[in-house]
Design an enzyme around this catalytic site. Structure first.
Site, PDB file in Angstrom:
ATOM      1  N   GLU A 100       0.996  -1.314  -0.067  1.00 41.20           N
ATOM      2  CA  GLU A 100      -0.001   0.143   0.142  1.00 41.20           C
ATOM      3  C   GLU A 100       0.989   1.359   0.024  1.00 41.20           C
ATOM      4  OE1 GLU A 100      -3.690  -1.883   2.603  1.00 41.20           O
ATOM      5  OE2 GLU A 100      -2.502  -0.200   3.214  1.00 41.20           O
ATOM      6  N   CYS A 113       2.765   8.416   2.248  1.00 42.81           N
ATOM      7  CA  CYS A 113       3.089   7.187   2.945  1.00 42.81           C
ATOM      8  C   CYS A 113       3.396   6.181   2.298  1.00 42.81           C
ATOM      9  CB  CYS A 113       1.797   7.244   4.124  1.00 42.81           C
ATOM     10  SG  CYS A 113       2.038   5.870   5.363  1.00 42.81           S
ATOM     11  N   CYS A 120       3.958  -7.200   7.822  1.00 41.38           N
ATOM     12  CA  CYS A 120       4.979  -6.776   9.046  1.00 41.38           C
ATOM     13  C   CYS A 120       4.947  -7.860   9.957  1.00 41.38           C
ATOM     14  CB  CYS A 120       4.090  -5.514   9.507  1.00 41.38           C
ATOM     15  SG  CYS A 120       5.206  -4.879  11.125  1.00 41.38           S
ATOM     16  N   CYS A 124       1.268  -5.578  16.157  1.00 39.28           N
ATOM     17  CA  CYS A 124       0.732  -4.619  16.831  1.00 39.28           C
ATOM     18  C   CYS A 124      -1.018  -5.068  16.284  1.00 39.28           C
ATOM     19  CB  CYS A 124       0.755  -3.382  16.069  1.00 39.28           C
ATOM     20  SG  CYS A 124       2.550  -2.599  16.364  1.00 39.28           S
ATOM     21  N   CYS A 127      -3.621  -2.760  14.227  1.00 35.42           N
ATOM     22  CA  CYS A 127      -3.082  -2.569  12.897  1.00 35.42           C
ATOM     23  C   CYS A 127      -3.680  -3.690  11.815  1.00 35.42           C
ATOM     24  CB  CYS A 127      -1.511  -2.358  12.784  1.00 35.42           C
ATOM     25  SG  CYS A 127      -0.599  -2.122  11.328  1.00 35.42           S
ATOM     26  N   CYS A 344      -3.111   1.733   7.832  1.00 35.96           N
ATOM     27  CA  CYS A 344      -2.017   0.653   7.092  1.00 35.96           C
ATOM     28  C   CYS A 344      -2.638  -0.517   6.857  1.00 35.96           C
ATOM     29  CB  CYS A 344      -0.901   0.698   8.165  1.00 35.96           C
ATOM     30  SG  CYS A 344       0.557  -0.480   7.807  1.00 35.96           S
TER      31      CYS A 344
END
Length: 360
Positions: A100, A113, A120, A124, A127, A344
């Protein structure tokens, strides 16, 4: 015996100007030819080796075709906010992986961004990217290509890019070398020439990476995601907090700030009833007291995989008032693209989420 496999083609966008010059020197070309090629890549924004015809020597183009490539991502999906200020792109890489990139327009400036990884590994809980796990690191050229794509969009409307934030998909300091090699390319004065103070790298707190940034004096602004001011509260939201507890993280942040003489931006996602109380604001104030710090307060952007909700405006104001009492400046980050899931990982999750089978 089968013939030896040819070495893989080198992506030109993966090379810094120095590395490009070294490669061309091995072929007998001078710094003049390096700078002509660099200008074609980052000032003229050529997208294919064919477009180099007439810009560099024909025999150099032939050599480049034999040993290098240009890999521009393709748009797999895109969405636009209703106010026209946010444009979110899901870009497909040469191997089919998608990432993205988000273009945000503000009055008199534009910000992009960008992602540094496909997925990832930090996990988290609030997220969308953290919920999907890590597929792979991005190369320097794949990071740079996101910026080039957005610059091309802005050129169509006569706009220019001012800010780059490395806080899309992925943890930049988990992909340290590629991320900072991309930064070197982005700030090169003969190329895109993005001012270092307009590039912000956001980390969830990879302590060795923060210390390395300090020792190398890399030209970026540093933002650290906290979200909790005690180890227990932080680890519940940011699992990497179990690996690097707050005392280690804050020691690294102080080391960075003192060695570089720079302010650190601390990011705090406010989740109603979870980390937005006045007591937690006092704990945060004590944690950061005396540091050259600025707190970015971010009302939660809800995701499918997390049940939390954003704090109320009243809770946000009360939280900020406590921070002010500790001499800590804070800013409520302007929310953009909520109607298009601009947080995100949300677009990738929505587009690529497996469809449920119909009954029967």
């Amino acid at each position: 015996m089968p013939p030896a496999a040819s070495p893989p083609l080198v992506s030109l966008h993966d090379l810094s100007r120095a590395a490009l010059g070294q490669r061309l020197a091995e072929w007998g070309y001078s710094a003049f030819h390096r700078d002509a090629l660099w200008e074609a890549l980052y000032r003229r924004h050529v997208k294919s080796l064919d477009e180099l015809e007439g810009l560099v020597r024909p025999e150099l183009v032939t050599r480049l075709r034999e040993h290098t490539c240009l890999r521009s991502p393709t748009v797999h999906h895109e969405t636009f906010s209703s106010d026209g200020h946010t444009h979110k792109l899901l870009l497909r890489q040469h191997d089919g992986q998608t990432i993205e990139t988000v273009l945000m327009r503000f009055k008199g400036r534009a910000t992009v961004c960008v992602s540094t990884q496909a997925g990832c590994a930090m996990g988290c809980v609030f997220c969308a990217t953290g919920q999907m796990g890590l597929a792979r690191h991005l190369s320097p050229g794949e990071i740079v290509a996101q910026v080039l794509h957005v610059v091309g969009l802005l050129r169509q409307t006569g706009e220019t890019l001012r800010n780059i934030v490395l806080m899309g998909m992925g943890e930049p300091l988990h992909n340290y070398d590629a991320t900072l090699e991309a930064v070197d390319i982005l700030v090169d004065p003969r190329g895109l020439a993005i001012g270092p103070r307009f590039i912000t790298l956001s980390t969830v707190g990879v302590v060795p990476g923060i210390r390395r940034l300090a020792d190398e004096d890399r030209p970026v602004q540093l933002a650290v995601s906290l979200h909790g001011a005690t180890d227990a509260e932080r680890a519940a939201l940011v699992p990497v907090g179990k690996r690097w507890p707050l005392n280690e993280l804050m020691d690294a942040c102080r080391y960075y700030s003192e060695k570089r003489g720079r302010r650190i931006f601390f990011e705090w996602t406010l989740i109603a009833g979870q980390n937005d109380t006045v007591d937690q604001a006092h704990t945060l104030g004590q944690l950061l007291k005396g540091m050259e710090a600025h707190v970015n307060v971010i009302p939660l952007n809800p995701t499918v995989g997390f049940g939390g909700t954003p704090s109320t405006p009243e809770a946000v104001r009360a939280f900020q008032q406590v921070l002010t009492s500790y001499g800590l400046p804070s800013t409520v980050r302007q929310r953009r693209g909520i109607d298009i899931d601009a947080g995100c990982g949300q677009l990738k999750a929505a587009v690529e989420r497996p469809r449920r089978s119909l009954p029967g």
